[in-house]
Write a protein that holds these residues in place. Structure first.
Motif, PDB file in Angstrom:
ATOM      1  N   ALA A 291      -3.962  -3.728  12.625  1.00  0.00           N
ATOM      2  CA  ALA A 291      -4.804  -2.846  11.628  1.00  0.00           C
ATOM      3  C   ALA A 291      -4.283  -1.427  11.423  1.00  0.00           C
ATOM      4  O   ALA A 291      -3.954  -0.808  10.436  1.00  0.00           O
ATOM      5  CB  ALA A 291      -6.145  -3.149  11.803  1.00  0.00           C
ATOM      6  N   HIS A 292      -3.941  -0.747  12.751  1.00  0.00           N
ATOM      7  CA  HIS A 292      -3.684   0.608  12.729  1.00  0.00           C
ATOM      8  C   HIS A 292      -2.174   0.890  12.950  1.00  0.00           C
ATOM      9  O   HIS A 292      -1.844   2.162  12.855  1.00  0.00           O
ATOM     10  CB  HIS A 292      -4.526   1.273  13.664  1.00  0.00           C
ATOM     11  CG  HIS A 292      -3.883   0.773  15.034  1.00  0.00           C
ATOM     12  ND1 HIS A 292      -4.685  -0.146  15.808  1.00  0.00           N
ATOM     13  CD2 HIS A 292      -3.020   1.360  15.825  1.00  0.00           C
ATOM     14  CE1 HIS A 292      -3.628  -0.318  16.994  1.00  0.00           C
ATOM     15  NE2 HIS A 292      -2.941   0.877  16.966  1.00  0.00           N
TER      16      HIS A 292
ATOM     17  N   GLU B 120     -10.095   4.343  12.319  1.00  0.00           N
ATOM     18  CA  GLU B 120     -11.164   3.799  11.555  1.00  0.00           C
ATOM     19  C   GLU B 120     -10.626   3.775   9.810  1.00  0.00           C
ATOM     20  O   GLU B 120     -11.163   3.496   8.878  1.00  0.00           O
ATOM     21  CB  GLU B 120     -12.246   4.781  11.477  1.00  0.00           C
ATOM     22  CG  GLU B 120     -13.163   4.581  12.482  1.00  0.00           C
ATOM     23  CD  GLU B 120     -13.949   5.618  12.863  1.00  0.00           C
ATOM     24  OE1 GLU B 120     -14.085   6.840  11.926  1.00  0.00           O
ATOM     25  OE2 GLU B 120     -14.890   5.628  13.644  1.00  0.00           O
ATOM     26  N   CYS B 121      -9.261   4.105   9.996  1.00  0.00           N
ATOM     27  CA  CYS B 121      -8.476   4.208   8.655  1.00  0.00           C
ATOM     28  C   CYS B 121      -7.381   3.782   8.521  1.00  0.00           C
ATOM     29  O   CYS B 121      -6.407   3.962   9.548  1.00  0.00           O
ATOM     30  CB  CYS B 121      -8.568   5.766   8.171  1.00  0.00           C
ATOM     31  SG  CYS B 121      -7.740   5.818   6.560  1.00  0.00           S
ATOM     32  N   PHE B 122      -6.842   2.736   7.810  1.00  0.00           N
ATOM     33  CA  PHE B 122      -5.588   1.875   7.922  1.00  0.00           C
ATOM     34  C   PHE B 122      -4.842   2.482   6.549  1.00  0.00           C
ATOM     35  O   PHE B 122      -5.291   2.361   5.546  1.00  0.00           O
ATOM     36  CB  PHE B 122      -5.683   0.525   8.142  1.00  0.00           C
ATOM     37  CG  PHE B 122      -6.888   0.316   9.299  1.00  0.00           C
ATOM     38  CD1 PHE B 122      -6.777   0.986  10.387  1.00  0.00           C
ATOM     39  CD2 PHE B 122      -7.817  -0.552   9.048  1.00  0.00           C
ATOM     40  CE1 PHE B 122      -7.492   0.578  11.422  1.00  0.00           C
ATOM     41  CE2 PHE B 122      -8.859  -0.776   9.989  1.00  0.00           C
ATOM     42  CZ  PHE B 122      -8.543  -0.171  11.121  1.00  0.00           C
ATOM     43  N   VAL B 123      -3.341   2.247   6.462  1.00  0.00           N
ATOM     44  CA  VAL B 123      -2.493   2.503   5.688  1.00  0.00           C
ATOM     45  C   VAL B 123      -1.382   1.222   5.460  1.00  0.00           C
ATOM     46  O   VAL B 123      -0.842   0.996   6.352  1.00  0.00           O
ATOM     47  CB  VAL B 123      -1.908   3.807   5.544  1.00  0.00           C
ATOM     48  CG1 VAL B 123      -1.158   4.163   4.275  1.00  0.00           C
ATOM     49  CG2 VAL B 123      -3.141   5.109   6.052  1.00  0.00           C
ATOM     50  N   ALA B 124      -1.324   0.806   4.034  1.00  0.00           N
ATOM     51  CA  ALA B 124      -0.287  -0.037   3.777  1.00  0.00           C
ATOM     52  C   ALA B 124       1.059   0.403   3.071  1.00  0.00           C
ATOM     53  O   ALA B 124       1.074   1.825   2.648  1.00  0.00           O
ATOM     54  CB  ALA B 124      -0.676  -1.139   2.935  1.00  0.00           C
TER      55      ALA B 124
ATOM     56  N   GLN C 151      -7.442   1.083   3.713  1.00  0.00           N
ATOM     57  CA  GLN C 151      -8.115   2.178   2.626  1.00  0.00           C
ATOM     58  C   GLN C 151      -7.064   2.486   1.618  1.00  0.00           C
ATOM     59  O   GLN C 151      -7.602   3.004   0.577  1.00  0.00           O
ATOM     60  CB  GLN C 151      -9.109   3.259   3.444  1.00  0.00           C
ATOM     61  CG  GLN C 151     -10.183   2.709   4.082  1.00  0.00           C
ATOM     62  CD  GLN C 151      -9.791   2.051   5.400  1.00  0.00           C
ATOM     63  OE1 GLN C 151      -8.653   2.045   5.844  1.00  0.00           O
ATOM     64  NE2 GLN C 151     -10.801   1.657   6.371  1.00  0.00           N
ATOM     65  N   TYR C 152      -6.223   2.762   2.165  1.00  0.00           N
ATOM     66  CA  TYR C 152      -4.811   3.541   1.361  1.00  0.00           C
ATOM     67  C   TYR C 152      -3.357   2.814   1.456  1.00  0.00           C
ATOM     68  O   TYR C 152      -3.285   1.923   2.221  1.00  0.00           O
ATOM     69  CB  TYR C 152      -4.363   5.032   2.071  1.00  0.00           C
ATOM     70  CG  TYR C 152      -5.756   5.885   1.879  1.00  0.00           C
ATOM     71  CD1 TYR C 152      -5.976   6.582   0.827  1.00  0.00           C
ATOM     72  CD2 TYR C 152      -6.716   5.873   2.872  1.00  0.00           C
ATOM     73  CE1 TYR C 152      -6.976   7.805   0.677  1.00  0.00           C
ATOM     74  CE2 TYR C 152      -7.545   7.047   2.997  1.00  0.00           C
ATOM     75  CZ  TYR C 152      -7.852   7.646   1.801  1.00  0.00           C
ATOM     76  OH  TYR C 152      -8.881   8.575   1.494  1.00  0.00           O
ATOM     77  N   MET C 153      -2.659   3.109   0.257  1.00  0.00           N
ATOM     78  CA  MET C 153      -1.465   2.621   0.464  1.00  0.00           C
ATOM     79  C   MET C 153      -0.382   3.709   0.139  1.00  0.00           C
ATOM     80  O   MET C 153      -0.823   4.590  -0.927  1.00  0.00           O
ATOM     81  CB  MET C 153      -1.199   1.434  -0.588  1.00  0.00           C
ATOM     82  CG  MET C 153       0.349   0.646  -0.623  1.00  0.00           C
ATOM     83  SD  MET C 153       0.475  -0.504  -1.935  1.00  0.00           S
ATOM     84  CE  MET C 153      -0.404  -1.754  -1.273  1.00  0.00           C
ATOM     85  N   THR C 154       0.626   3.746   0.606  1.00  0.00           N
ATOM     86  CA  THR C 154       1.740   4.650   0.237  1.00  0.00           C
ATOM     87  C   THR C 154       2.745   4.055  -0.686  1.00  0.00           C
ATOM     88  O   THR C 154       3.144   3.163  -0.562  1.00  0.00           O
ATOM     89  CB  THR C 154       2.510   5.506   1.263  1.00  0.00           C
ATOM     90  OG1 THR C 154       3.255   4.167   2.153  1.00  0.00           O
ATOM     91  CG2 THR C 154       1.844   6.308   2.159  1.00  0.00           C
TER      92      THR C 154
ATOM     93  N   ASP D  41      -9.266   1.518  -3.130  1.00  0.00           N
ATOM     94  CA  ASP D  41     -10.551   1.127  -3.703  1.00  0.00           C
ATOM     95  C   ASP D  41     -10.754   1.864  -5.134  1.00  0.00           C
ATOM     96  O   ASP D  41     -11.655   1.787  -5.932  1.00  0.00           O
ATOM     97  CB  ASP D  41     -11.871   1.645  -3.028  1.00  0.00           C
ATOM     98  CG  ASP D  41     -12.264   2.934  -2.545  1.00  0.00           C
ATOM     99  OD1 ASP D  41     -10.945   3.696  -3.001  1.00  0.00           O
ATOM    100  OD2 ASP D  41     -12.806   3.461  -1.979  1.00  0.00           O
ATOM    101  N   SER D  42      -9.482   2.484  -5.444  1.00  0.00           N
ATOM    102  CA  SER D  42      -9.545   3.006  -7.041  1.00  0.00           C
ATOM    103  C   SER D  42      -9.571   1.924  -8.118  1.00  0.00           C
ATOM    104  O   SER D  42      -9.205   0.787  -7.944  1.00  0.00           O
ATOM    105  CB  SER D  42      -7.986   3.592  -7.096  1.00  0.00           C
ATOM    106  OG  SER D  42      -7.638   4.599  -6.216  1.00  0.00           O
ATOM    107  N   PRO D  43     -10.229   2.423  -9.209  1.00  0.00           N
ATOM    108  CA  PRO D  43     -10.227   1.307 -10.476  1.00  0.00           C
ATOM    109  C   PRO D  43      -9.005   0.892 -10.711  1.00  0.00           C
ATOM    110  O   PRO D  43      -8.061   1.969 -10.773  1.00  0.00           O
ATOM    111  CB  PRO D  43     -11.088   2.106 -11.687  1.00  0.00           C
ATOM    112  CG  PRO D  43     -11.830   3.244 -10.592  1.00  0.00           C
ATOM    113  CD  PRO D  43     -10.886   3.597  -9.441  1.00  0.00           C
TER     114      PRO D  43
END
Ligand SMILES: Cc1cc2nc3c(=O)[nH]c(=O)nc-3n(C[C@H](O)[C@H](O)[C@H](O)COP(=O)(O)OP(=O)(O)OC[C@H]3O[C@@H](n4cnc5c(N)ncnc54)[C@H](O)[C@@H]3O)c2cc1C
Length: 386
Positions: free
Chosen positions: A96-97, A128-132, A174-177, A202-204
């Motif tokens: 996850a992290h 608490e925050c993960f990035v793909a 929560q994010y992707m680069t 989670d952006s539209p």
């Protein structure tokens, strides 16, 4: 021809690094004993447990090299190295992290806005925050400069449209680069006009769909971006500088112990079960595997030392990944000669479970993070051969 020298300096390992190793090992032993986790092979890709990542965050073992003001502990690259090494050897569920700790956090630190650093890095360090990683696309893998995801300027920011493929763990992030084309495509300057964005998932307009691999796990994803708006300050670094940024991430991505220890947990379990009854031939095979691990570890530690000194040793990292991923595949191939794998039927037995899962996962080792053929091209260029 002049001989080519690779640089793998031997790092100085002070007492605090050894003490940290003991602390991490004791924590993992206790977690395992108390059922906090069940060891898995290829744990840095296949072991996902956000609650376990939060526990590591509470221990202060994520983002350890980052400045204190952003949630880090200002420890050395070697401190981080021993933490990752112990987690891999234990087969702990760390996926996850993993990417945020290894490369997205450092990328944000180097290229993000002050707001990003203050808001996101402490959450990553807390587990608490993960990035793909949003690099590959359909038909753009090895030839990454051909990415077709586009970002258009709109009022107040950018609108992103395109598809990213194989993004590991994105469904938990929560994010992707996202690497996107922001300039016109010029066949003579293929590496120009690319920009990296930090996109909240989670952006539209964002959809993330799991892809099942042959081990039965939805490890990676197809992520679609349909006119996704991000503000100007979602740009990482400079517009048009994306290529330079991703190449400096590669040394972080390719050189760590996860590039030769993915199947170590199966090796260790096999030795625990079978060491006493080993024949001379088996002992020789195991001995040669251990010798290769030792050599790779020295090389990988050398890269960690260079990273700690602020260098970006891309060629040395490619060498570690090429040799290391072939070793982690070989470990399973050699163990199979002595412990035939019974695939799913054997799942009641821990060693069989680790071996069968390793067998299903090992083809990916020499693909993910850049294929070995491509790495050989980088090494050849580094040696002045192309
Ligand atoms: C488990 C796993 C996790 C992954 N996670 C992510 C992720 O989180 N984010 C992400 O962006 N991507 C991820 N990837 C994608 C990975 O980076 C690509 O699979 C890889 O770069 C190869 O691209 P490709 O699959 O398109 O194959 P291709 O580039 O189509 O290559 C096919 C074959 O051709 C060979 N080849 C291609 N070009 C050359 C060349 N110039 N010289 C010699 N041989 C060549 C390759 O070596 C390979 O054998 C992941 C992949 C796997 C397997």
């Amino acid at each position: 021809m002049e001989s080519v020298r690779f640089n793998f300096p031997a790092p100085e390992i002070d007492q605090s690094v050894d003490e940290l190793r003991k602390e991490v090992r004791a924590f993992l032993d206790e977690e395992r004993r108390s059922g906090g986790f069940v060891p898995v092979t290829d744990c840095w890709c296949a072991g996902v447990d956000p609650a376990f990542s939060r526990k590591l965050g509470r221990q202060g073992w994520i983002g350890v090299t980052w400045p204190r003001q952003y949630g880090g502990r200002e420890l050395s690259a070697l401190h981080r190295y021993v933490i990752t090494e112990e987690l891999l050897v234990a087969g702990a569920p760390v996926h996850a992290h993993w990417i945020a700790d290894r490369q997205s956090g450092p990328l944000i630190l180097a290229t993000g806005t002050e707001d990003m650093k203050r808001n996101i890095l402490p959450r990553i360090a807390a587990g608490e925050c993960f990035v793909a990683l949003g690099l590959s696309e359909p038909e753009s893998g090895s030839d990454l400069a051909s990415v077709r995801t586009r970002a258009h300027r709109v009022e107040g920011g950018w609108e992103i449209t395109g598809t990213k493929l194989w993004s590991s763990g994105a469904q938990h992030c929560q994010y992707m680069t996202v690497l996107a084309r922001t300039g016109e495509r010029d066949p003579n300057r293929r590496h120009e006009g690319l920009t990296q964005f930090l996109v909240p998932l989670d952006s539209p307009g964002v959809t993330v769909r799991g892809i099942r691999d042959m081990s039965g796990v939805e490890h990676f994803n197809e992520s679609h971006f349909e006119k996704v708006f991000v503000p100007d300050d979602a740009v990482l670094g400079q517009v048009g500088e994306g290529w330079k940024q991703i190449t400096s991430e590669l040394a972080l991505e390719r050189s760590g112990p996860e590039r030769f220890l993915s199947t170590f947990v199966a090796l260790e379990r096999a030795l625990q079960q079978g060491a006493a009854a080993m024949t001379g031939h088996q002992a020789a095979v195991v001995g040669s595997i251990i010798a290769r691990i030792r050599a790779l570890r020295a090389m990988s530690l050398g890269v960690a030392a260079l990273l700690g000194q602020g260098h970006s040793p891309e060629v040395e990292a490619a060498l570690v990944k090429d040799l290391g991923t072939r070793l982690e595949q070989d470990i399973i191939e050699r163990l199979r000669e002595f412990w035939p794998v019974r695939m799913k039927q054997g799942y009641g037995d821990e060693l069989q479970y680790l071996l069968s899962d390793s067998l299903l996962r090992q083809p990916s080792f020499t693909l993910r993070g850049g294929t070995n053929e491509v790495l050989k091209g980088i090494i050849a260029r580094g040696m002045g051969l192309r």
